[in-house]
Design a protein around this motif. Sequence first.
Motif, short mmCIF file in Angstrom:
data_model
loop_
_atom_site.label_atom_id
_atom_site.label_comp_id
_atom_site.label_asym_id
_atom_site.label_seq_id
_atom_site.Cartn_x
_atom_site.Cartn_y
_atom_site.Cartn_z
N SER A 265 0.83 -1.20 0.00
CA SER A 265 0.00 0.00 0.00
C SER A 265 0.87 1.26 0.00
O SER A 265 0.53 2.26 -0.63
N SER A 266 2.00 1.20 0.70
CA SER A 266 2.91 2.33 0.70
C SER A 266 3.48 2.58 -0.69
O SER A 266 3.60 3.73 -1.13
N LEU A 267 3.84 1.50 -1.37
CA LEU A 267 4.36 1.63 -2.73
C LEU A 267 3.33 2.29 -3.64
O LEU A 267 3.63 3.23 -4.38
N ALA A 288 -5.46 14.61 2.69
CA ALA A 288 -6.12 13.35 2.37
C ALA A 288 -5.31 12.15 2.84
O ALA A 288 -5.84 11.22 3.46
N PHE A 289 -4.01 12.16 2.57
CA PHE A 289 -3.18 11.01 2.92
C PHE A 289 -3.02 10.87 4.43
O PHE A 289 -3.07 9.75 4.96
N LEU A 290 -2.84 11.96 5.13
CA LEU A 290 -2.68 11.87 6.58
C LEU A 290 -3.98 11.45 7.27
O LEU A 290 -3.94 10.77 8.30
N GLY A 317 0.06 2.26 5.65
CA GLY A 317 1.09 2.38 4.64
C GLY A 317 0.73 3.36 3.55
O GLY A 317 1.55 4.20 3.15
N PHE A 318 -0.51 3.30 3.07
CA PHE A 318 -0.95 4.19 2.00
C PHE A 318 -0.95 5.64 2.48
O PHE A 318 -0.43 6.54 1.81
N GLY A 319 -1.52 5.88 3.66
CA GLY A 319 -1.60 7.24 4.17
C GLY A 319 -0.26 7.80 4.58
O GLY A 319 0.06 8.96 4.31
#
Length: 415
Positions: A265-267, A288-290, A317-319
């Motif tokens: 998800s981080s990738l 949005a990400f935080l 991971g995404f955020g």
Amino acid sequence: MQPSENRLHYYGWRVAIAAHVCVALGFALYAYTFGVFVGPLAAEFGWSRGNISTGFAITALAVAIFSPFVGKWIDRRGPRVTLLSSVSIFGAGFLGFSQLTSHLWHLYSMCFAIGAVGNAIQMGYTRAISTWFDHRRGLALGTMLAGEGIGTIVFPLMTQRIVLWWGWRTAYALMGSAILLISLPLTILYARIRVVPNEKLENVPNQMPALLQNLRVAAFWIILAVLFLASIGVNGAITQQIPMLTDRGLPVALAAVTVSALGFSSLTGRFLNGWLLDHFSGPAIAFAFLSIAAGGIALLAEARTFPSAVAAAALLGFGGAGTSSVTPYLLARYFGADRFSTLYGLTWTVYAIAGGAGPMLLGYAYDSTHSYASVLLLLGCGTALGALLTLFLPATQPRDNANPNIESEVVSTES
């Protein structure tokens, strides 16, 4: 004439790809595998989780102390010499971990050495990439930082297997060897800068609250506050994720899988974040990400099954991917190139202090209460507050409003 940033043979993309690999084998390798070694080190030497987590806090302290000096040195001398020396010392530091003794000072001294140079790798390559890219800077930075995502996917599982098969000492030795044999040659070949004109603060709203009259100073302080709140939550959750989930009954192998889910998800988040930065306002993307990261921390605080743990790790991971990409992008847009690395180093000081405090708080909370949940929920709320603070930052104008196909001017590169 230099080719356009949109063309694959543009030299800057070689720098970005080299940076991608070196970042994967950089500080992220240490941070995302730290939890794998907590159990083996505690079992062999009888150290508590709080003792071991203090080692990570010492690493963060070293990052905090040295980052401003590293940044100033990069601004004055360029990133090449700093990168070469830092990669060499960083790889040697992992080899040193493989020789740990039962004395805590030995662990702490190695953690300090890793922290002193580890962050210089990302800082140096960030500076190099920021000189090579303008219209595609967000995507280039995302490409570099996606190395963290790749490392998070591969290294926790790989490290866990090596520890189970050959022991933790062999795992550390192999990691150090990989850094020296892969990252060092790439740095020799591609750690080069391109000279570009300064950028100015742009697209700043005409009316701002009185507190923000000095836009540059206010923007920088807001960035620092956001980084502190995000780092203490995200890093605290990540470093304690494996021991937290195994305490709740998940097998170690499945707990390591959740870290790889975080990596996937981080990738995705880093590439998407980079693309969005080239098309939309940076502060809105950071918000949005935080917000997503805060939701992942809150879910992880209560996750007791494998599906819920994977979902929490994916959100986290995404955020969390957004912060590392947005910060250098905003600094370059707001302040230009002359002081970029110095300011970036100062942001890393704040990020590192908070990043060390989070794992230590959670480690000692567990030692006292045998639970992570309450402190983790509090840190999730702090991350959400950081997301709200990004809304007070000046908006940035996407570079796509200009013509990205214009040929670049002839410039010199660092030898």
